[in-house]
Design a protein around this motif. Structure first.
Motif, mmCIF file in Angstrom:
data_model
loop_
_atom_site.group_PDB
_atom_site.id
_atom_site.type_symbol
_atom_site.label_atom_id
_atom_site.label_comp_id
_atom_site.label_asym_id
_atom_site.label_seq_id
_atom_site.Cartn_x
_atom_site.Cartn_y
_atom_site.Cartn_z
ATOM 1 N N PHE A 35 0.912 -1.152 0.000
ATOM 2 C CA PHE A 35 0.000 0.000 0.000
ATOM 3 C C PHE A 35 0.944 1.192 0.000
ATOM 4 C CE2 PHE A 35 -4.503 1.209 1.218
ATOM 5 C CZ PHE A 35 -4.351 2.536 0.868
ATOM 6 N N LEU A 153 -13.001 -0.785 -9.756
ATOM 7 C CA LEU A 153 -12.765 -2.098 -9.147
ATOM 8 C C LEU A 153 -13.482 -3.241 -9.852
ATOM 9 C CD1 LEU A 153 -13.208 -1.085 -5.395
ATOM 10 C CD2 LEU A 153 -11.045 -1.520 -6.577
ATOM 11 N N LEU A 160 -4.192 -0.835 -8.115
ATOM 12 C CA LEU A 160 -5.157 0.268 -8.052
ATOM 13 C C LEU A 160 -4.431 1.579 -7.807
ATOM 14 C CD1 LEU A 160 -8.188 1.106 -7.922
ATOM 15 C CD2 LEU A 160 -8.051 0.753 -5.446
ATOM 16 N N LEU A 162 -4.934 5.591 -6.979
ATOM 17 C CA LEU A 162 -5.895 6.548 -6.443
ATOM 18 C C LEU A 162 -5.225 7.901 -6.277
ATOM 19 C CD1 LEU A 162 -6.149 3.780 -4.206
ATOM 20 C CD2 LEU A 162 -8.422 4.756 -4.387
ATOM 21 N N LEU A 181 -10.553 0.358 1.236
ATOM 22 C CA LEU A 181 -9.197 0.279 0.692
ATOM 23 C C LEU A 181 -8.335 -0.668 1.521
ATOM 24 C CD1 LEU A 181 -8.420 4.006 -0.246
ATOM 25 C CD2 LEU A 181 -9.017 2.124 -1.776
ATOM 26 N N HIS A 185 -6.589 -4.144 0.163
ATOM 27 C CA HIS A 185 -5.160 -4.402 0.344
ATOM 28 C C HIS A 185 -4.929 -5.706 1.103
ATOM 29 C CE1 HIS A 185 -1.300 -3.750 2.654
ATOM 30 N NE2 HIS A 185 -0.908 -3.791 1.399
ATOM 31 N N MET A 189 -4.572 -6.825 -3.108
ATOM 32 C CA MET A 189 -4.442 -5.794 -4.124
ATOM 33 C C MET A 189 -3.296 -4.843 -3.785
ATOM 34 S SD MET A 189 -7.380 -3.188 -5.596
ATOM 35 C CE MET A 189 -8.379 -4.562 -6.196
ATOM 36 N N THR A 190 -2.510 -4.491 -4.778
ATOM 37 C CA THR A 190 -1.480 -3.469 -4.621
ATOM 38 C C THR A 190 -2.125 -2.108 -4.848
ATOM 39 O OG1 THR A 190 0.187 -5.000 -5.472
ATOM 40 C CG2 THR A 190 0.775 -2.661 -5.421
ATOM 41 N N VAL A 191 -1.875 -1.188 -3.947
ATOM 42 C CA VAL A 191 -2.499 0.134 -4.013
ATOM 43 C C VAL A 191 -1.414 1.199 -4.067
ATOM 44 C CG1 VAL A 191 -4.015 1.783 -2.847
ATOM 45 C CG2 VAL A 191 -4.482 -0.683 -2.669
ATOM 46 N N TYR A 193 -1.298 5.285 -3.902
ATOM 47 C CA TYR A 193 -2.226 6.313 -3.407
ATOM 48 C C TYR A 193 -1.472 7.633 -3.298
ATOM 49 C CZ TYR A 193 -3.822 8.373 1.160
ATOM 50 O OH TYR A 193 -4.171 9.167 2.203
ATOM 51 N N CYS A 205 -0.471 3.434 4.840
ATOM 52 C CA CYS A 205 0.562 2.961 3.917
ATOM 53 C C CYS A 205 1.592 2.039 4.550
ATOM 54 C CB CYS A 205 1.279 4.161 3.295
ATOM 55 S SG CYS A 205 0.191 5.223 2.328
#
Length: 243
Positions: A35, A153, A160, A162, A181, A185, A189-191, A193, A205
């Motif tokens: 994240f 999504l 993702l 953002l 979110l 994660h 899911m890799t985020v 931001y 994070c």
């Protein structure tokens, strides 16, 4: 990092007519499952960097890859892997929330019955089921941001992006967005931001990079960065690094 999901090397971008570069020699790696917070004030180069990664913006020089694929030559292979939530609301105001989601979800090769199930699941997760038939123009700002997020999504992206996803939203909507979110994660899911809200980023994070004037000024695990700099927060760290 042997096989980063995102790899940027010596990236440069100056917009036509600008006196200063928006991105100035930026190098960065993001590992799968992170994240990752790209943090800094307005004008730091965060949005430009994300736009380049998504193939929405050209760049002057450097190397940029997502999942090992060059964004200049392989963006058509990258796009199915990513979801993008822009800072500006990207919805049709005269369509209902449900109609918007069906329109954007229909852009991807998702069977109709699966798309229906995903829309139901996300509307329930975000607490929007009772608002699905309202025109988007009649939804609150926070609800619009939530629908905007759901639209990104529906094809189940691995990565993702953002851009300031909670800016200008009410406290309740902000909490709903953050909780979802975090759930995404936790489920793999890799985020990536972007934000100028250091307190929120510190909460969310696993890794951060602080940007200013198009450059990375420090990066790493938030707690470690804070400890090494002998400060109490990311906000204090940023101030210390930019004095």
């Amino acid at each position: 990092m042997e096989n980063p999901l995102i790899s940027i090397r010596n990236l440069h971008k100056t917009y036509p007519g600008a006196s200063q570069p928006s991105v100035d020699g930026l190098s960065l790696q993001v590992e799968k499952g992170a994240f990752f917070g790209l943090l800094g004030p307005n004008g730091a180069g965060k949005t430009t960097t994300v736009s380049i990664l998504c193939g929405l913006c050209s760049f002057d020089s450097g190397e940029v890859a997502v999942n090992g694929l060059d964004v200049r030559r392989k963006i058509h292979f990258i796009k199915p892997l990513i979801g993008v939530v822009p800072q500006d609301i990207a919805l049709y105001p005269e369509l209902t929330a449900d109609e918007n989601l069906r329109f954007f979800g229909g852009m991807y090769p998702v069977p109709s019955h699966e798309l229906n199930e995903r829309i139901e699941t996300y509307l329930e997760a975000f607490g929007l089921t009772s608002h699905r038939k309202k025109k988007t123009s009649r939804l609150s700002g926070g609800m619009k941001r939530q629908v905007n997020l759901i639209a990104a999504l529906l094809h189940r992206p691995a990565l993702l992006f953002l851009d300031e996803p909670t800016v200008g939203v009410d406290v309740h909507s902000r909490q709903v967005i953050i909780e979802n979110l975090q759930s995404l994660h936790r489920n793999g899911m890799t985020v990536v931001y972007t934000s100028h809200d250091m307190k929120e980023a510190e909460r969310l994070c696993t890794h951060v990079a602080l940007m200013n004037h198009g450059r990375i000024i420090c990066e790493g695990v938030p707690r470690r960065l804070i400890s090494e700099a002998s400060v109490s927060s990311l906000e204090e760290l940023f101030i210390k690094k930019t004095l």
